[in-house]
Motif scaffolding. Structure first.
Motif, mmCIF file in Angstrom:
data_model
loop_
_atom_site.group_PDB
_atom_site.id
_atom_site.type_symbol
_atom_site.label_atom_id
_atom_site.label_comp_id
_atom_site.label_asym_id
_atom_site.label_seq_id
_atom_site.Cartn_x
_atom_site.Cartn_y
_atom_site.Cartn_z
ATOM 1 N N HIS A 18 -16.431 35.671 17.612
ATOM 2 C CA HIS A 18 -16.440 36.654 18.824
ATOM 3 C C HIS A 18 -16.203 35.529 19.906
ATOM 4 O O HIS A 18 -17.474 34.803 20.541
ATOM 5 C CB HIS A 18 -17.507 37.481 19.427
ATOM 6 N N ARG A 19 -14.711 34.935 20.500
ATOM 7 C CA ARG A 19 -15.223 33.905 21.225
ATOM 8 C C ARG A 19 -15.536 33.990 22.492
ATOM 9 O O ARG A 19 -15.944 33.422 23.816
ATOM 10 C CB ARG A 19 -13.785 33.531 21.461
ATOM 11 N N ASP A 20 -14.937 35.471 23.422
ATOM 12 C CA ASP A 20 -15.610 36.001 24.616
ATOM 13 C C ASP A 20 -16.907 35.912 24.745
ATOM 14 O O ASP A 20 -17.276 36.495 25.831
ATOM 15 C CB ASP A 20 -14.567 37.514 24.624
ATOM 16 N N THR A 54 -20.115 31.750 30.172
ATOM 17 C CA THR A 54 -18.743 30.716 30.238
ATOM 18 C C THR A 54 -20.223 29.481 31.383
ATOM 19 O O THR A 54 -21.141 29.962 32.237
ATOM 20 C CB THR A 54 -18.294 31.056 31.701
ATOM 21 N N GLN A 87 -16.407 25.632 21.293
ATOM 22 C CA GLN A 87 -14.958 25.242 20.820
ATOM 23 C C GLN A 87 -14.187 25.396 19.811
ATOM 24 O O GLN A 87 -14.156 25.403 19.049
ATOM 25 C CB GLN A 87 -13.994 25.860 21.966
#
Length: 88
Positions: A59-61, A65, A78
């Motif tokens: 689940h990269r989202d 941030t 990442q």
């Protein structure tokens, strides 16, 4: 008693001024003015990240941030997730 209260207020004012100065200089290279503020930003980001970890690395989202000072950490996450996807 009043002297202790005055000293506490003076210390609090000093800390707040230092924090504001660090915020104003947060995009500049690390120096005496912003080192404590940037350390707080790093610690706060890592604490929030610990509390909001995604269920899977796919689940990269779901990753938070990173602040600009922690951009390298975001790139490292990442890269690690890309490597894990390749090995699966």
């Amino acid at each position: 008693m009043a002297r202790k209260e005055r000293e506490k207020r003076a210390w609090a004012a000093k800390v707040i001024k230092k924090f504001i100065k660090g915020f104003m200089t947060r995009h500049q290279p690390i120096g005496a003015d912003n080192s404590e503020y940037l350390m707080y930003v790093r610690q706060n980001y890592l604490t929030r990240l610990k509390d909001n970890l995604p269920k899977t690395v796919l689940h990269r989202d779901a990753w938070l941030t990173p602040p600009p000072i922690m951009h390298e950490v975001g790139q490292t996450n990442q890269i690690k997730s890309n490597d894990l996807v390749r090995t699966l």
